[in-house]
Design a protein around this motif. Structure first.
Motif, PDB file in Angstrom:
ATOM      1  N   ASP A  96       0.847  -1.191   0.000  1.00  0.00           N
ATOM      2  CA  ASP A  96       0.000   0.000   0.000  1.00  0.00           C
ATOM      3  C   ASP A  96       0.885   1.244   0.000  1.00  0.00           C
ATOM      4  OD1 ASP A  96      -2.077   1.763   0.162  1.00  0.00           O
ATOM      5  OD2 ASP A  96      -2.950   0.934   1.989  1.00  0.00           O
ATOM      6  N   GLU A  97       1.086   1.820  -1.178  1.00  0.00           N
ATOM      7  CA  GLU A  97       1.877   3.033  -1.377  1.00  0.00           C
ATOM      8  C   GLU A  97       3.250   2.952  -0.700  1.00  0.00           C
ATOM      9  OE1 GLU A  97      -0.033   6.793  -1.274  1.00  0.00           O
ATOM     10  OE2 GLU A  97      -2.021   5.977  -1.607  1.00  0.00           O
ATOM     11  N   PRO A  98       4.098   2.020  -1.127  1.00  0.00           N
ATOM     12  CA  PRO A  98       5.386   1.820  -0.450  1.00  0.00           C
ATOM     13  C   PRO A  98       6.343   2.997  -0.515  1.00  0.00           C
ATOM     14  CG  PRO A  98       5.291   0.553  -2.489  1.00  0.00           C
ATOM     15  CD  PRO A  98       3.908   1.064  -2.237  1.00  0.00           C
ATOM     16  N   VAL A  99       6.223   3.871  -1.529  1.00  0.00           N
ATOM     17  CA  VAL A  99       7.153   5.006  -1.603  1.00  0.00           C
ATOM     18  C   VAL A  99       6.527   6.311  -1.111  1.00  0.00           C
ATOM     19  CG1 VAL A  99       8.516   3.979  -3.467  1.00  0.00           C
ATOM     20  CG2 VAL A  99       6.622   5.502  -4.042  1.00  0.00           C
ATOM     21  N   ALA A 100       5.327   6.251  -0.532  1.00  0.00           N
ATOM     22  CA  ALA A 100       4.678   7.466  -0.022  1.00  0.00           C
ATOM     23  C   ALA A 100       5.537   8.096   1.073  1.00  0.00           C
ATOM     24  CB  ALA A 100       3.296   7.129   0.531  1.00  0.00           C
ATOM     25  N   GLY A 101       5.873   9.372   0.882  1.00  0.00           N
ATOM     26  CA  GLY A 101       6.624  10.111   1.889  1.00  0.00           C
ATOM     27  C   GLY A 101       8.114   9.855   1.897  1.00  0.00           C
ATOM     28  N   VAL A 102       8.606   8.970   1.028  1.00  0.00           N
ATOM     29  CA  VAL A 102      10.038   8.662   1.006  1.00  0.00           C
ATOM     30  C   VAL A 102      10.777   9.748   0.216  1.00  0.00           C
ATOM     31  CG1 VAL A 102      11.787   6.988   0.288  1.00  0.00           C
ATOM     32  CG2 VAL A 102       9.581   6.190   1.179  1.00  0.00           C
ATOM     33  N   PRO A 103      11.809  10.370   0.807  1.00  0.00           N
ATOM     34  CA  PRO A 103      12.556  11.416   0.093  1.00  0.00           C
ATOM     35  C   PRO A 103      13.185  10.886  -1.192  1.00  0.00           C
ATOM     36  CG  PRO A 103      13.121  11.395   2.434  1.00  0.00           C
ATOM     37  CD  PRO A 103      12.294  10.172   2.178  1.00  0.00           C
ATOM     38  N   ALA A 104      13.366  11.779  -2.144  1.00  0.00           N
ATOM     39  CA  ALA A 104      13.869  11.385  -3.464  1.00  0.00           C
ATOM     40  C   ALA A 104      15.180  10.609  -3.378  1.00  0.00           C
ATOM     41  CB  ALA A 104      14.047  12.630  -4.334  1.00  0.00           C
ATOM     42  N   GLY A 105      16.070  11.007  -2.474  1.00  0.00           N
ATOM     43  CA  GLY A 105      17.375  10.364  -2.358  1.00  0.00           C
ATOM     44  C   GLY A 105      17.313   8.932  -1.849  1.00  0.00           C
ATOM     45  N   GLU A 106      16.180   8.538  -1.258  1.00  0.00           N
ATOM     46  CA  GLU A 106      16.054   7.192  -0.703  1.00  0.00           C
ATOM     47  C   GLU A 106      15.151   6.297  -1.549  1.00  0.00           C
ATOM     48  OE1 GLU A 106      14.949   7.350   3.488  1.00  0.00           O
ATOM     49  OE2 GLU A 106      15.782   9.364   3.602  1.00  0.00           O
ATOM     50  N   ARG A 107      14.592   6.841  -2.599  1.00  0.00           N
ATOM     51  CA  ARG A 107      13.596   6.105  -3.370  1.00  0.00           C
ATOM     52  C   ARG A 107      14.199   4.977  -4.214  1.00  0.00           C
ATOM     53  NH1 ARG A 107       8.653   8.996  -4.141  1.00  0.00           N
ATOM     54  NH2 ARG A 107       8.445   8.355  -6.297  1.00  0.00           N
ATOM     55  N   GLU A 108      15.378   5.231  -4.806  1.00  0.00           N
ATOM     56  CA  GLU A 108      15.947   4.269  -5.737  1.00  0.00           C
ATOM     57  C   GLU A 108      16.201   2.914  -5.061  1.00  0.00           C
ATOM     58  OE1 GLU A 108      16.816   2.639  -9.187  1.00  0.00           O
ATOM     59  OE2 GLU A 108      16.053   4.681  -8.939  1.00  0.00           O
ATOM     60  N   GLU A 109      16.713   2.967  -3.859  1.00  0.00           N
ATOM     61  CA  GLU A 109      16.965   1.738  -3.098  1.00  0.00           C
ATOM     62  C   GLU A 109      15.667   0.969  -2.886  1.00  0.00           C
ATOM     63  OE1 GLU A 109      19.896   0.917   0.538  1.00  0.00           O
ATOM     64  OE2 GLU A 109      18.171   2.105   1.136  1.00  0.00           O
ATOM     65  N   ASP A 132       2.708   6.716  -7.507  1.00  0.00           N
ATOM     66  CA  ASP A 132       3.935   7.004  -8.241  1.00  0.00           C
ATOM     67  C   ASP A 132       3.928   6.225  -9.557  1.00  0.00           C
ATOM     68  OD1 ASP A 132       6.693   6.648  -9.201  1.00  0.00           O
ATOM     69  OD2 ASP A 132       7.268   7.688  -7.358  1.00  0.00           O
ATOM     70  N   MET A 133       3.682   6.934 -10.650  1.00  0.00           N
ATOM     71  CA  MET A 133       3.522   6.258 -11.941  1.00  0.00           C
ATOM     72  C   MET A 133       4.830   5.658 -12.462  1.00  0.00           C
ATOM     73  SD  MET A 133       0.378   6.130 -12.878  1.00  0.00           S
ATOM     74  CE  MET A 133       0.073   5.762 -11.145  1.00  0.00           C
ATOM     75  N   ASP A 134       5.967   6.242 -12.078  1.00  0.00           N
ATOM     76  CA  ASP A 134       7.245   5.644 -12.478  1.00  0.00           C
ATOM     77  C   ASP A 134       7.373   4.242 -11.896  1.00  0.00           C
ATOM     78  OD1 ASP A 134       8.005   7.846 -13.932  1.00  0.00           O
ATOM     79  OD2 ASP A 134       9.120   8.767 -12.280  1.00  0.00           O
ATOM     80  N   LEU A 135       7.034   4.106 -10.621  1.00  0.00           N
ATOM     81  CA  LEU A 135       7.084   2.796  -9.972  1.00  0.00           C
ATOM     82  C   LEU A 135       6.057   1.856 -10.585  1.00  0.00           C
ATOM     83  CD1 LEU A 135       7.848   0.697  -7.885  1.00  0.00           C
ATOM     84  CD2 LEU A 135       6.476   1.921  -6.192  1.00  0.00           C
ATOM     85  N   VAL A 136       4.853   2.331 -10.784  1.00  0.00           N
ATOM     86  CA  VAL A 136       3.784   1.492 -11.320  1.00  0.00           C
ATOM     87  C   VAL A 136       4.163   0.912 -12.676  1.00  0.00           C
ATOM     88  CG1 VAL A 136       1.434   1.537 -12.266  1.00  0.00           C
ATOM     89  CG2 VAL A 136       1.898   2.570 -10.034  1.00  0.00           C
ATOM     90  N   PHE A 137       4.624   1.770 -13.578  1.00  0.00           N
ATOM     91  CA  PHE A 137       4.892   1.309 -14.939  1.00  0.00           C
ATOM     92  C   PHE A 137       6.180   0.504 -15.056  1.00  0.00           C
ATOM     93  CE2 PHE A 137       1.619   4.416 -16.020  1.00  0.00           C
ATOM     94  CZ  PHE A 137       0.908   3.711 -16.996  1.00  0.00           C
ATOM     95  N   SER A 138       7.103   0.696 -14.115  1.00  0.00           N
ATOM     96  CA  SER A 138       8.326  -0.110 -14.150  1.00  0.00           C
ATOM     97  C   SER A 138       8.108  -1.471 -13.489  1.00  0.00           C
ATOM     98  CB  SER A 138       9.466   0.629 -13.436  1.00  0.00           C
ATOM     99  OG  SER A 138       9.191   0.750 -12.048  1.00  0.00           O
ATOM    100  N   PHE A 139       7.092  -1.575 -12.641  1.00  0.00           N
ATOM    101  CA  PHE A 139       6.899  -2.779 -11.833  1.00  0.00           C
ATOM    102  C   PHE A 139       5.819  -3.707 -12.383  1.00  0.00           C
ATOM    103  CE2 PHE A 139       4.654  -4.925  -8.334  1.00  0.00           C
ATOM    104  CZ  PHE A 139       5.703  -5.649  -7.768  1.00  0.00           C
ATOM    105  N   ALA A 140       4.688  -3.130 -12.767  1.00  0.00           N
ATOM    106  CA  ALA A 140       3.492  -3.938 -13.027  1.00  0.00           C
ATOM    107  C   ALA A 140       3.490  -4.567 -14.415  1.00  0.00           C
ATOM    108  CB  ALA A 140       2.245  -3.075 -12.857  1.00  0.00           C
ATOM    109  N   ASN A 141       2.960  -5.792 -14.501  1.00  0.00           N
ATOM    110  CA  ASN A 141       2.673  -6.380 -15.811  1.00  0.00           C
ATOM    111  C   ASN A 141       1.161  -6.458 -16.052  1.00  0.00           C
ATOM    112  OD1 ASN A 141       1.946  -8.623 -14.222  1.00  0.00           O
ATOM    113  ND2 ASN A 141       3.944  -9.588 -14.511  1.00  0.00           N
TER     114      ASN A 141
END
Length: 242
Positions: free
Chosen positions: A161-174, A194-203
């Motif tokens: 459920d929204e795993p990157v919500a509130g995570v600063p940009a510098g910590e997101r890539e990890e 986060d559409m970048d995460l959605v489209f890179s992750f989901a099939n």
């Protein structure tokens, strides 16, 4: 799901296949959190059924669903601030293996528990902060610990459920890399803005609008769907008139 005269989810049919990387997206108020709360047993549906691997679990309590392999993370951290990641995972792994309250007798007392904790700490990039109190961790590390806890429950279906919500940009890539590397045999339902995460992750993607499924398809179909562009992604001519 009805709340008085309000229909929060309306005839939502969703199938998450074994091993799926399935995203649930939609604007605020679309009913995503309500649907997750229905799936995990926080809410009891007004009508309809929830089936996990052929078993009707509609009336089961949340902890009973966890035991059957349906595990979630939350938008807001649900962690014990005074514990360390190692202690937290030892508690979860011990509980999962039927050792109950004996986890506190020493983390080295059960070699299998210690080994599993080390695996999780390494997999989720927590080894270097394993013995720091949770309240001292960077927010991205807390998110990683939450997902590690969920995986320690040995899920067959993991709801993120929204795993990157509130995570600063510098910590997101990890965090993004760790989510991408989740075990292939665990089915994942991702709820995310986060559409970048959605489209890179989901099939597979399901779009929810006003409590109803607008459409479902693979990422290319969703990205090029005029209705989705209009009501959610905010692209193109349709959005300008929407």
């Amino acid at each position: 799901m009805r709340f008085g005269g309000i229909v929060a989810t309306n005839d939502v049919t969703l199938e998450v296949r074994r091993g799926a990387r399935h995203a649930l997206i939609g604007p605020n108020g679309a009913g995503k959190t309500t649907l997750v709360n229905l799936l995990t047993g926080v809410l009891e549906p007004t009508a309809g059924r929830i089936v996990l691997e052929g078993e009707d679990i509609t009336r089961l309590a949340p902890h009973q669903r966890v035991r059957r392999g349906m595990v979630r993370t939350f938008q807001i951290n649900q962690l014990f601030n005074s514990m360390t990641p190692r202690e937290t995972l030892a508690l979860v792994v011990s509980q999962q293996r039927g050792l109950g309250g004996r986890w506190w007798q020493g983390l080295g007392a059960n070699a299998q528990v210690g080994e599993r904790c080390d695996q999780l700490l390494g997999q989720f990039r927590l080894a270097e902060v394993a013995d720091q109190r949770v309240e001292l961790l960077a927010y991205g590390k807390r998110r990683l610990l939450e997902i590690a806890i969920a995986l320690a429950c040995e899920p067959r279906l993991l709801l993120l459920d929204e795993p990157v919500a509130g995570v600063p940009a510098g910590e997101r890539e990890e965090l993004l890399q760790t989510v991408a590397a989740l075990p292939a045999d665990v089915s994942v339902l991702l709820i995310e803005h986060d559409m970048d995460l959605v489209f890179s992750f989901a099939n597979r993607m399901t779009v929810l609008v006003n409590g109803t499924v607008l459409t479902e398809g693979d990422p290319d179909q969703i990205a090029n769907d005029p209705q989705v562009k209009a009501v959610y992604l905010g692209h193109g001519e349709e959005a300008a008139h929407g």
